[in-house]
Design an enzyme around this catalytic site. Structure first.
Site, PDB file in Angstrom:
ATOM      1  N   ASN A  43       0.847  -1.188   0.000  1.00  0.00           N
ATOM      2  CA  ASN A  43       0.000   0.000   0.000  1.00  0.00           C
ATOM      3  C   ASN A  43       0.886   1.243   0.000  1.00  0.00           C
ATOM      4  O   ASN A  43       1.929   1.286   0.667  1.00  0.00           O
ATOM      5  CB  ASN A  43      -1.032   0.007   1.144  1.00  0.00           C
ATOM      6  CG  ASN A  43      -0.448  -0.101   2.531  1.00  0.00           C
ATOM      7  OD1 ASN A  43       0.579  -0.737   2.740  1.00  0.00           O
ATOM      8  ND2 ASN A  43      -1.106   0.521   3.490  1.00  0.00           N
ATOM      9  N   GLU A  45       0.501   5.314   0.358  1.00  0.00           N
ATOM     10  CA  GLU A  45      -0.439   6.381   0.750  1.00  0.00           C
ATOM     11  C   GLU A  45       0.025   7.745   0.245  1.00  0.00           C
ATOM     12  O   GLU A  45       1.134   7.884  -0.289  1.00  0.00           O
ATOM     13  CB  GLU A  45      -0.604   6.372   2.276  1.00  0.00           C
ATOM     14  CG  GLU A  45      -1.165   5.046   2.764  1.00  0.00           C
ATOM     15  CD  GLU A  45      -1.481   5.021   4.249  1.00  0.00           C
ATOM     16  OE1 GLU A  45      -0.999   5.902   4.996  1.00  0.00           O
ATOM     17  OE2 GLU A  45      -2.200   4.089   4.663  1.00  0.00           O
ATOM     18  N   CYS A  54      -4.083   0.537  -2.481  1.00  0.00           N
ATOM     19  CA  CYS A  54      -3.961  -0.672  -1.668  1.00  0.00           C
ATOM     20  C   CYS A  54      -2.889  -1.619  -2.238  1.00  0.00           C
ATOM     21  O   CYS A  54      -2.572  -1.579  -3.433  1.00  0.00           O
ATOM     22  CB  CYS A  54      -5.278  -1.430  -1.651  1.00  0.00           C
ATOM     23  SG  CYS A  54      -6.588  -0.612  -0.757  1.00  0.00           S
ATOM     24  N   GLU A  56      -3.043  -4.874  -2.767  1.00  0.00           N
ATOM     25  CA  GLU A  56      -3.539  -5.847  -3.759  1.00  0.00           C
ATOM     26  C   GLU A  56      -3.560  -5.229  -5.148  1.00  0.00           C
ATOM     27  O   GLU A  56      -3.167  -5.837  -6.140  1.00  0.00           O
ATOM     28  CB  GLU A  56      -4.965  -6.304  -3.418  1.00  0.00           C
ATOM     29  CG  GLU A  56      -5.122  -6.982  -2.081  1.00  0.00           C
ATOM     30  CD  GLU A  56      -5.436  -6.030  -0.933  1.00  0.00           C
ATOM     31  OE1 GLU A  56      -4.843  -4.932  -0.861  1.00  0.00           O
ATOM     32  OE2 GLU A  56      -6.288  -6.396  -0.102  1.00  0.00           O
ATOM     33  N   CYS A  89     -10.322  -4.981   0.879  1.00  0.00           N
ATOM     34  CA  CYS A  89     -11.403  -3.995   0.761  1.00  0.00           C
ATOM     35  C   CYS A  89     -12.231  -4.266  -0.494  1.00  0.00           C
ATOM     36  O   CYS A  89     -11.830  -5.016  -1.387  1.00  0.00           O
ATOM     37  CB  CYS A  89     -10.840  -2.579   0.752  1.00  0.00           C
ATOM     38  SG  CYS A  89     -10.183  -2.060  -0.836  1.00  0.00           S
ATOM     39  N   CYS A  92     -10.592  -3.563  -3.937  1.00  0.00           N
ATOM     40  CA  CYS A  92      -9.626  -4.589  -4.349  1.00  0.00           C
ATOM     41  C   CYS A  92     -10.328  -5.871  -4.783  1.00  0.00           C
ATOM     42  O   CYS A  92      -9.863  -6.558  -5.690  1.00  0.00           O
ATOM     43  CB  CYS A  92      -8.617  -4.851  -3.233  1.00  0.00           C
ATOM     44  SG  CYS A  92      -7.477  -3.460  -3.028  1.00  0.00           S
TER      45      CYS A  92
HETATM   46  N1  THU Z   1      -5.366  -1.320   2.575  1.00  0.00           N
HETATM   47  C1  THU Z   1      -4.820  -2.190   1.681  1.00  0.00           C
HETATM   48  O1  THU Z   1      -3.697  -1.995   1.203  1.00  0.00           O
HETATM   49  N2  THU Z   1      -5.564  -3.275   1.321  1.00  0.00           N
HETATM   50  C2  THU Z   1      -6.799  -3.561   1.816  1.00  0.00           C
HETATM   51  O2  THU Z   1      -7.428  -4.509   1.375  1.00  0.00           O
HETATM   52  C3  THU Z   1      -7.349  -2.755   2.890  1.00  0.00           C
HETATM   53  C4  THU Z   1      -6.676  -1.467   3.157  1.00  0.00           C
HETATM   54  C5  THU Z   1      -4.568  -0.142   2.961  1.00  0.00           C
HETATM   55  C6  THU Z   1      -5.100   1.167   2.446  1.00  0.00           C
HETATM   56  C7  THU Z   1      -4.523   2.138   3.435  1.00  0.00           C
HETATM   57  O3  THU Z   1      -3.210   2.488   3.013  1.00  0.00           O
HETATM   58  C8  THU Z   1      -4.412   1.348   4.726  1.00  0.00           C
HETATM   59  O4  THU Z   1      -4.537  -0.011   4.358  1.00  0.00           O
HETATM   60  C9  THU Z   1      -5.482   1.696   5.753  1.00  0.00           C
HETATM   61  O5  THU Z   1      -6.747   1.648   5.202  1.00  0.00           O
END
Ligand code: THU
Length: 137
Positions: A43, A45, A54, A56, A89, A92
């Protein structure tokens, strides 16, 4: 089910590479291709929070950017620092549904090596499909 230590090592590296200064929640993903190659994603940000990506989707976009397609993908593993195996999520799940075979395996895990295993189709039943965009409207 035999625990895939080699794949876990790769996903842990992706987890460690996460850029998550805002949520402090690291997520890693790794795709195992049918040719045996691993492709990772983390991930990433942004101070403009909604621009974050994310793990995935990072992994899948990485694979597609290298020219691989759904037929090349064997499985994906995802890790987060969660009490139970991380739950991908909704965004994804939608992207996995289009960029992976419906029967491809999704392995969800955490830092304790707890494991849940699903098929792509089980994580997003009745998914939105690109075919409907070609309906003459
Ligand atoms: N996140 C992911 O990378 N994958 C997921 O399936 C759920 C959330 C990340 C997004 C963000 O950078 C952090 O987790 C908190 O939401």
């Amino acid at each position: 089910m035999k625990f895939d230590e080699a794949m876990y090592k790769e996903v842990l590296q992706a987890y460690n590479n996460a850029y998550a200064p805002y949520s402090k929640f690291h997520v890693g993903a790794v795709i195992l291709l049918k040719n045996g190659k691993y492709i990772t994603g983390s991930n990433v940000e942004n101070a403009s929070y909604g621009l974050s990506n994310c793990a995935e989707r990072s992994a899948l976009f990485n694979a597609y950017s290298q020219g691989y397609r759904k037929a090349d993908i064997e499985k994906i593993m995802v890790i987060g620092n969660t009490d139970t195996p991380i739950s991908p999520c909704g965004a994804c799940r939608q992207v996995m549904s289009e960029l992976m075979d419906k029967d491809a395996t999704v392995i969800l895990t955490n830092l304790n090596k707890d494991i849940k295993e699903y098929k792509v189709k089980d994580l997003l039943p009745y998914s939105f499909e690109g075919e409907v965009l070609d309906n003459g409207n």
